[in-house]
Design a protein around this motif. Structure first.
Motif, PDB file in Angstrom:
ATOM      1  N   ILE A 218     -19.199   1.167 -10.438  1.00 12.29           N
ATOM      2  CA  ILE A 218     -18.176   1.400 -11.267  1.00 12.29           C
ATOM      3  C   ILE A 218     -17.335   0.163 -10.942  1.00 12.29           C
ATOM      4  N   LYS A 219     -16.863  -0.229 -12.067  1.00 11.58           N
ATOM      5  CA  LYS A 219     -16.004  -1.438 -11.695  1.00 11.58           C
ATOM      6  C   LYS A 219     -14.667  -0.993 -12.228  1.00 11.58           C
ATOM      7  N   PHE A 220     -14.185  -0.469 -11.695  1.00  7.55           N
ATOM      8  CA  PHE A 220     -12.833   0.157 -11.838  1.00  7.55           C
ATOM      9  C   PHE A 220     -11.841  -1.040 -11.383  1.00  7.55           C
ATOM     10  N   LYS A 221     -12.555   0.440  -8.477  1.00  4.16           N
ATOM     11  CA  LYS A 221     -11.981   0.353  -9.140  1.00  4.16           C
ATOM     12  C   LYS A 221     -10.685   0.280  -8.594  1.00  4.16           C
ATOM     13  N   LYS A 222     -10.568   0.293  -8.418  1.00  2.48           N
ATOM     14  CA  LYS A 222      -9.242   0.988  -7.019  1.00  2.48           C
ATOM     15  C   LYS A 222      -8.659   0.961  -7.492  1.00  2.48           C
ATOM     16  N   VAL A 223      -6.285  -0.451  -6.852  1.00  2.00           N
ATOM     17  CA  VAL A 223      -6.158   1.041  -6.549  1.00  2.00           C
ATOM     18  C   VAL A 223      -4.756   1.238  -6.168  1.00  2.00           C
ATOM     19  N   LEU A 224      -4.206   1.776  -5.325  1.00  2.00           N
ATOM     20  CA  LEU A 224      -3.017   2.634  -5.496  1.00  2.00           C
ATOM     21  C   LEU A 224      -2.189   2.152  -6.747  1.00  2.00           C
ATOM     22  N   ALA A 225      -2.032   3.139  -7.550  1.00  2.00           N
ATOM     23  CA  ALA A 225      -1.687   2.687  -8.802  1.00  2.00           C
ATOM     24  C   ALA A 225      -0.158   3.237  -8.767  1.00  2.00           C
ATOM     25  N   THR A 226       0.417   3.083  -7.602  1.00  2.00           N
ATOM     26  CA  THR A 226       1.931   3.520  -7.873  1.00  2.00           C
ATOM     27  C   THR A 226       2.800   2.309  -8.179  1.00  2.00           C
ATOM     28  N   GLY A 227       2.144   1.010  -8.080  1.00  2.00           N
ATOM     29  CA  GLY A 227       2.998  -0.145  -8.304  1.00  2.00           C
ATOM     30  C   GLY A 227       3.995  -0.715  -7.455  1.00  2.00           C
ATOM     31  N   THR A 228       4.068  -0.097  -6.073  1.00  2.00           N
ATOM     32  CA  THR A 228       4.786  -0.380  -5.489  1.00  2.00           C
ATOM     33  C   THR A 228       4.607  -1.796  -4.677  1.00  2.00           C
ATOM     34  N   VAL A 229       3.058  -1.783  -4.292  1.00  2.00           N
ATOM     35  CA  VAL A 229       2.700  -3.137  -3.925  1.00  2.00           C
ATOM     36  C   VAL A 229       2.486  -4.346  -4.947  1.00  2.00           C
ATOM     37  N   LEU A 230       2.283  -3.722  -6.261  1.00  2.00           N
ATOM     38  CA  LEU A 230       2.348  -4.574  -7.338  1.00  2.00           C
ATOM     39  C   LEU A 230       3.429  -5.316  -7.499  1.00  2.00           C
ATOM     40  N   ALA A 231       4.496  -4.551  -7.294  1.00  2.00           N
ATOM     41  CA  ALA A 231       5.891  -5.299  -7.486  1.00  2.00           C
ATOM     42  C   ALA A 231       6.206  -6.236  -6.558  1.00  2.00           C
ATOM     43  N   ALA A 232       5.934  -6.113  -5.304  1.00  2.00           N
ATOM     44  CA  ALA A 232       5.974  -7.012  -4.465  1.00  2.00           C
ATOM     45  C   ALA A 232       5.320  -8.405  -4.375  1.00  2.00           C
ATOM     46  N   GLY A 233       4.006  -8.084  -4.958  1.00  2.00           N
ATOM     47  CA  GLY A 233       3.189  -9.382  -4.849  1.00  2.00           C
ATOM     48  C   GLY A 233       2.467  -9.725  -6.193  1.00  2.00           C
ATOM     49  N   ILE A 234       2.593  -8.921  -7.506  1.00  2.00           N
ATOM     50  CA  ILE A 234       2.057  -9.287  -8.697  1.00  2.00           C
ATOM     51  C   ILE A 234       2.611  -9.504  -9.813  1.00  2.00           C
ATOM     52  N   ALA A 235       2.483 -10.870 -10.331  1.00  2.00           N
ATOM     53  CA  ALA A 235       3.274 -10.780 -11.589  1.00  2.00           C
ATOM     54  C   ALA A 235       2.111 -10.410 -12.553  1.00  2.00           C
ATOM     55  N   LEU A 236       1.731  -9.412 -12.508  1.00  2.00           N
ATOM     56  CA  LEU A 236       0.372  -8.968 -13.517  1.00  2.00           C
ATOM     57  C   LEU A 236       0.321  -9.429 -14.805  1.00  2.00           C
TER      58      LEU A 236
ATOM     59  N   VAL B 100      -6.786  -7.420 -12.804  1.00  2.00           N
ATOM     60  CA  VAL B 100      -6.416  -6.980 -11.688  1.00  2.00           C
ATOM     61  C   VAL B 100      -5.319  -5.713 -11.765  1.00  2.00           C
ATOM     62  N   ASP B 101      -4.948  -5.283 -12.860  1.00  2.00           N
ATOM     63  CA  ASP B 101      -3.812  -4.268 -13.100  1.00  2.00           C
ATOM     64  C   ASP B 101      -4.829  -3.293 -13.874  1.00  2.00           C
ATOM     65  N   ASP B 102      -5.801  -2.827 -13.325  1.00  2.00           N
ATOM     66  CA  ASP B 102      -6.525  -1.753 -13.913  1.00  2.00           C
ATOM     67  C   ASP B 102      -6.454  -0.140 -13.394  1.00  2.00           C
ATOM     68  N   HIS B 103      -5.532  -0.090 -12.522  1.00  2.00           N
ATOM     69  CA  HIS B 103      -4.997   1.379 -12.079  1.00  2.00           C
ATOM     70  C   HIS B 103      -6.327   1.757 -11.165  1.00  2.00           C
ATOM     71  N   SER B 104      -7.378   1.080 -10.610  1.00  2.00           N
ATOM     72  CA  SER B 104      -8.353   1.456 -10.027  1.00  2.00           C
ATOM     73  C   SER B 104      -8.890   0.421  -9.085  1.00  2.00           C
TER      74      SER B 104
ATOM     75  N   GLY C 298      -8.614  11.852 -10.724  1.00  2.00           N
ATOM     76  CA  GLY C 298      -8.780  10.337 -11.012  1.00  2.00           C
ATOM     77  C   GLY C 298      -9.788   9.729  -9.983  1.00  2.00           C
ATOM     78  N   VAL C 299      -9.823   8.561 -10.021  1.00  2.00           N
ATOM     79  CA  VAL C 299     -10.773   7.768  -9.206  1.00  2.00           C
ATOM     80  C   VAL C 299     -10.395   6.401  -8.723  1.00  2.00           C
ATOM     81  N   ASP C 300     -10.727   5.963  -7.745  1.00  2.00           N
ATOM     82  CA  ASP C 300     -10.716   4.765  -6.951  1.00  2.00           C
ATOM     83  C   ASP C 300      -9.271   4.477  -6.364  1.00  2.00           C
ATOM     84  N   SER C 301      -8.356   4.760  -7.197  1.00  2.00           N
ATOM     85  CA  SER C 301      -6.924   4.733  -6.655  1.00  2.00           C
ATOM     86  C   SER C 301      -6.134   5.976  -6.876  1.00  2.00           C
ATOM     87  N   ASP C 302      -5.000   5.927  -6.595  1.00  2.00           N
ATOM     88  CA  ASP C 302      -4.079   7.167  -6.850  1.00  2.00           C
ATOM     89  C   ASP C 302      -3.474   7.013  -8.214  1.00  2.00           C
TER      90      ASP C 302
END
Length: 364
Positions: A4-22, A52-56, A268-272
């Motif tokens: 599955i190439k999803f897929k993780k993950v934690l799709a809350t976006g909390t970490v993303l906001a801290a480290g990703i300009a997706l 990288v922002d696949d919600h998975s 859901g799968v791989d991530s929340d």
């Protein structure tokens, strides 16, 4: 998932906001200005085509890398941590080459589709550490392989689905047939079947594959047909294509009152994936249709292996398997009823105790 190439993950976006300009561009074009000094602890992540922002799957891996960077006092960029996004399979090797040229010490390939590119690069660069997520590369001392016992968490999801359904019709939508998706398919079906037997119920499982991990429109059509056949809980293991399932479930639920007995649920799968389940009911109330998510701890594996590498203990040549015991796979609490959640936790304990054997391939 996985294969599955999803897929993780934690799709809350909390970490993303801290480290990703997706964005969709390559990580090489978005190097942070970090002034890192610990090059031996530097890590890079090569995504599969879902981004990288696949919600998975990919997102989970990146979140694990961000968490690792913070734990090591590293910044995003050269000598720290970075991702390189792939929009097609032809990007895999160039992205790996960019990561190597930039001096990253440990390079992760997220998903089985990168197996060939990672194996080839590892042969050319034996001074680097390489990791393949969701597959196995044997006979190369500078390559570690990370896999997950996703069938066990999927079994728990089957328990939840069987005890939640009101119509006694449940669906499973896979991405592409293969050993990895088999884990989700087989575990889920077994969990449903065992629970139905305990409850003295007959539960029908609708099973269909998209043939892709990105074709959300096709998955939406499959989901629509399953809902028409009275399925009220559907589990997907289909990467970003799963967003089609969420979209169709919203279409159903938005036409119902918040407390309607006809509400449909998605697992859901791989991530929340609860952020994908938000909607407003017909009577204007905020609600959520993501019953729970089968978590694949790509973030756990990435952080664990990166930390080992930073300590000079990179597990080269080894296959690491992450399961229920180390939270390499698990269920989110989600919106599962208390009594049903207890049943899922009982199943978890029985799996860990060896009292329940979960298959890794669906029965023919």
């Amino acid at each position: 998932m996985k294969k599955i190439k999803f897929k993780k993950v934690l799709a809350t976006g909390t970490v993303l906001a801290a480290g990703i300009a997706l964005t969709a561009c390559s990580g090489a074009k978005q190097n942070g200005g970090g002034s890192n000094k610990k090059s031996s602890a530097s890590v890079a992540l090569i995504t599969d085509i879902a981004g990288v922002d696949d919600h998975s799957f990919n997102q989970s891996g990146w979140e694990g890398m961000v968490a690792y960077g913070k734990s090591q006092g590293l910044k995003r960029g050269i000598n720290g941590y970075q991702y390189f996004a792939s929009s097609s399979a032809s990007d895999f090797t160039p992205n790996i080459n960019q990561a190597v040229a930039a001096g990253y010490k440990t390079i992760f390939g997220v998903g089985y589709s990168l197996k060939g590119a990672i194996a080839s690069a590892a042969k050319k660069h034996n001074d680097k550490n390489f990791v393949i997520i969701d597959d196995v590369i044997k006979g190369q001392k500078n390559v570690a392989s990370a896999n997950f016992k996703s069938q066990d968490a999927s079994y728990m999801a089957g328990v939840v689905a069987a005890r939640t359904t009101k119509t006694n019709v449940i669906g499973f939508i896979g991405g592409v047939h293969g050993d990895i998706v088999d884990l989700f398919d087989a575990g889920f079906a077994k969990g449903v079947q065992d629970t139905a037997k305990k409850m003295g119920k007959k539960i029908t499982i609708l099973n269909q594959y998209v043939g892709s991990f990105t074709a959300a429109d096709k998955e939406k059509s499959i989901a629509k047909a399953m809902f028409a056949k009275k399925a009220d809980v559907i589990f997907h293991a289909s990467g970003s294509a799963g967003q089609g399932l969420f979209s169709e479930a919203k279409s159903v639920n938005e036409g119902l009152a918040a407390n309607s007995s006809k509400k449909v649920w998605v697992i859901g799968v791989d991530s929340d994936q609860s952020n994908l389940g938000k909607y407003k009911s017909k009577d204007g109330k905020k609600s959520n249709l993501c019953l729970t998510s089968v978590m694949t701890g790509v973030n756990v594996a990435v952080k664990d292996i990166a930390t080992k590498a930073a300590k000079g203990k990179f597990p080269g040549g080894k296959q690491l398997v992450y399961g229920l015991k180390n939270n390499g796979v698990y269920l989110t609490r989600g919106y599962v009823a208390d009594s049903i959640w207890k049943q899922a936790q009982t199943a978890r304990s029985q799996i860990l105790a060896g009292k329940i054997s979960v298959p890794s391939h669906p029965s023919k």
